[in-house]
Design an enzyme around this catalytic site. Structure first.
Site, PDB file in Angstrom:
ATOM      1  N   HIS A 143      45.449  38.411  27.995  1.00  0.00           N
ATOM      2  CA  HIS A 143      44.693  38.031  29.198  1.00  0.00           C
ATOM      3  C   HIS A 143      45.428  37.004  30.043  1.00  0.00           C
ATOM      4  O   HIS A 143      45.280  35.800  29.846  1.00  0.00           O
ATOM      5  CB  HIS A 143      43.327  37.476  28.752  1.00  0.00           C
ATOM      6  CG  HIS A 143      42.349  37.365  29.877  1.00  0.00           C
ATOM      7  ND1 HIS A 143      41.011  37.625  29.726  1.00  0.00           N
ATOM      8  CD2 HIS A 143      42.510  37.024  31.176  1.00  0.00           C
ATOM      9  CE1 HIS A 143      40.394  37.449  30.874  1.00  0.00           C
ATOM     10  NE2 HIS A 143      41.286  37.076  31.780  1.00  0.00           N
TER      11      HIS A 143
ATOM     12  N   HIS B 205      35.098  41.215  31.346  1.00  0.00           N
ATOM     13  CA  HIS B 205      34.722  39.902  31.892  1.00  0.00           C
ATOM     14  C   HIS B 205      33.212  39.964  32.091  1.00  0.00           C
ATOM     15  O   HIS B 205      32.726  40.760  32.889  1.00  0.00           O
ATOM     16  CB  HIS B 205      35.465  39.701  33.224  1.00  0.00           C
ATOM     17  CG  HIS B 205      34.983  38.560  34.059  1.00  0.00           C
ATOM     18  ND1 HIS B 205      35.762  37.448  34.298  1.00  0.00           N
ATOM     19  CD2 HIS B 205      33.821  38.353  34.728  1.00  0.00           C
ATOM     20  CE1 HIS B 205      35.096  36.605  35.084  1.00  0.00           C
ATOM     21  NE2 HIS B 205      33.922  37.141  35.359  1.00  0.00           N
TER      22      HIS B 205
ATOM     23  N   ASP C 225      43.669  33.424  29.351  1.00  0.00           N
ATOM     24  CA  ASP C 225      43.140  33.538  30.721  1.00  0.00           C
ATOM     25  C   ASP C 225      43.974  32.671  31.674  1.00  0.00           C
ATOM     26  O   ASP C 225      43.431  32.020  32.576  1.00  0.00           O
ATOM     27  CB  ASP C 225      41.662  33.161  30.798  1.00  0.00           C
ATOM     28  CG  ASP C 225      41.003  33.723  32.061  1.00  0.00           C
ATOM     29  OD1 ASP C 225      41.668  34.461  32.814  1.00  0.00           O
ATOM     30  OD2 ASP C 225      39.813  33.425  32.296  1.00  0.00           O
TER      31      ASP C 225
ATOM     32  N   HIS D  54      46.898  28.544  39.998  1.00  0.00           N
ATOM     33  CA  HIS D  54      46.514  28.285  41.396  1.00  0.00           C
ATOM     34  C   HIS D  54      47.375  27.130  41.901  1.00  0.00           C
ATOM     35  O   HIS D  54      47.812  26.287  41.107  1.00  0.00           O
ATOM     36  CB  HIS D  54      45.033  27.888  41.497  1.00  0.00           C
ATOM     37  CG  HIS D  54      44.078  28.986  41.139  1.00  0.00           C
ATOM     38  ND1 HIS D  54      43.924  30.120  41.900  1.00  0.00           N
ATOM     39  CD2 HIS D  54      43.233  29.126  40.083  1.00  0.00           C
ATOM     40  CE1 HIS D  54      43.021  30.907  41.335  1.00  0.00           C
ATOM     41  NE2 HIS D  54      42.584  30.336  40.228  1.00  0.00           N
TER      42      HIS D  54
ATOM     43  N   GLY E 166      39.821  28.580  37.439  1.00  0.00           N
ATOM     44  CA  GLY E 166      40.963  28.982  36.614  1.00  0.00           C
ATOM     45  C   GLY E 166      41.962  27.872  36.332  1.00  0.00           C
ATOM     46  O   GLY E 166      42.172  26.978  37.153  1.00  0.00           O
TER      47      GLY E 166
END
Ligand code: DOR
Ligand code: ZN
Ligand code: ZN
Length: 425
Positions: free
Chosen positions: A60, A179, A305, A309, A324
């Site tokens: 992921h 998800h 995950d 950013h 995130g």
């Protein structure tokens, strides 16, 4: 080309053995695992005091390529993976454009062949543009080599459409990576719905947002027979439901991310969006249930995950920043520090959840350290202590809540098909 990894403790989840041995690799394949091998190799790695484990497999990650290359690319994401001990990563399809057809799958796979230093597998979206209204070209993407379908970033809210997708997943023998988030129940929430977060005036995301879709997806898996893999489980009820579903013979597996077993919402002391992710950091009770679930092997996988950013996007505060955090370069140390060192997991379980189980779920001939198999390996020093410093990340992005955290466990070398792609020197 001969590579010799000397004096390490070899962990092989394939037959659940742990032994002191040297590992000899010839032309990318593990040739011999035995004590005190005296071979003239082209390259020698001294693994004294370290574990030699199957390379970690992250089911992921978000690579942002195509479309948001300022955050990450196939090349930088793969480098971050190598730095974190991962030899295979699965990229989620919520790129721009979304990965909803064979052309975009081919774009990522071809780029990976050219520039990625680890194995990169692209998963395919469930619906066109991830808009939730019509099925994507799943057959075409299967032909292009996707190992799984996923709508990650959101749930397919139309249960009938999702059921059709699951039926196709059975036909093509691939898992569905889910998800779980009821988008209508989110209702503007940005952190966990609890007292501490209310005091800070942040709108909350209730556990039911996740739990309701987990329940639904388990029902759909039971009905269709699809292999359902539940992404980033964060609630105590998710653990209970996975346990029950497994008892009933449903084909379900589940993953937990390091941030969800390390932090609670109470660790959010100021308006810092590096603590904002989806699902959010939950309560102590949830965290304890996740750790027990991992310990009891109810929860099968540790995935990151990894969600890069830019600093500008994350700098605008919790209410407005995107969800995130990055995870590829902190996962192994957090697993060691929070789970193995504190007695929740054995080293063998760490190897299972970070490599063997993901390989099994994805149908990959990986996740073991055995003669005749591809040499995807990680040399891991479980005792080495250090402070996490995002400036050392190989990822393009630095959005982590773990800056300055003292951890134990450092990757010393990462080997992909016999090539040393990272070495700590
Ligand atoms: O925190 C998250 N970030 N959760 C998701 O589901 C999506 C991801 C992203 O793409 O940034
Ligand atoms: Zn997700
Ligand atoms: Zn994700």
């Amino acid at each position: 080309m001969l590579l010799l990894i000397k004096n390490g403790t070899v962990i092989n989840p394939g037959d659940k053995t742990q032994q002191k041995a040297d590992v000899l690799v010839e032309d990318g394949i593990i040739k011999k695992i035995a004590e005190k091998q005296s071979v003239k190799a082209d390259k020698v790695i001294d693994a004294t005091g370290c574990f030699v484990m199957p390379g970690f497999i992250d089911m992921h990650v978000h690579l942002r390529d195509p479309g948001q290359e300022e955050k990450e690319t196939v090349e930088t994401g793969a480098r971050a993976a190598a730095h974190g001990g991962f030899t295979t990563i699965v990229a989620m399809p919520n790129t721009k454009p979304a990965v909803d057809n064979a052309d975009v799958v081919n774009y990522v796979h071809h780029k990976a062949e050219d520039v990625a230093i680890v194995n990169v597998l692209q998963s395919g979206a469930v619906t066109v543009g991830q808009r939730g209204t019509e099925l994507a070209d799943i057959e075409g993407m299967v032909e292009a080599g996707i190992p799984a379908i996923s709508e990650d970033g959101k749930s397919v809210m139309n249960a009938q459409l999702y059921r059709e997708a699951m039926t196709l997943a059975v036909k093509y023998d691939i898992p569905v990576l889910a998800h779980c988030e009821d988008i209508n129940l989110v209702n503007g929430g940005v952190v966990n719905a609890d007292e501490a977060m209310e005091k800070m005036n942040f709108p909350g995301i209730a556990n039911s947002v996740e739990d309701i879709i987990i329940a639904r997806d388990i029902m759909l898996s039971k009905e269709t027979g699809a292999a359902l893999h539940l992404c980033h489980c964060s609630t105590k009820s998710s653990v209970k439901m996975v346990k029950l579903a497994k008892q009933e013979g449903v084909r379900v597996t589940a993953e937990v991310c390091p941030h969800h077993f390390t932090l609670t919402s109470s660790d959010i002391k100021e308006d810092d969006a590096n603590y904002k992710m989806n699902p959010p950091l939950r309560t102590k009770e949830d965290v304890e249930a996740l750790k027990e679930g991992l310990k009891e092997d109810i929860m099968d996988v540790i995935s990151t995950d990894h969600a890069p950013h830019t600093a500008i996007e994350k700098g605008v505060g919790i209410k407005h920043a995107p969800f995130g955090i990055v995870g590829l370069e902190t996962a192994a140390a957090l697993t060691m520090t929070e789970l193995v060192d504190k007695g929740y997991l054995t080293m063998m379980q760490m190897a299972e959840k970070m490599s063997y189980n993901p390989a099994k779920i994805l149908g990959l001939d990986k996740g073991v350290v055995e003669e005749g198999k591809v040499a995807d390996l990680v040399v891991f020093d479980a005792k080495k202590e250090y402070k996490i410093d995002p400036e050392n990340f190989w990822s393009k992005s630095k959005n982590t809540p773990f800056a300055g955290k003292k951890v134990k466990g450092e990757v010393q070398a990462t080997i992909v098909a016999g090539q040393v792609v990272y070495e700590n020197k």
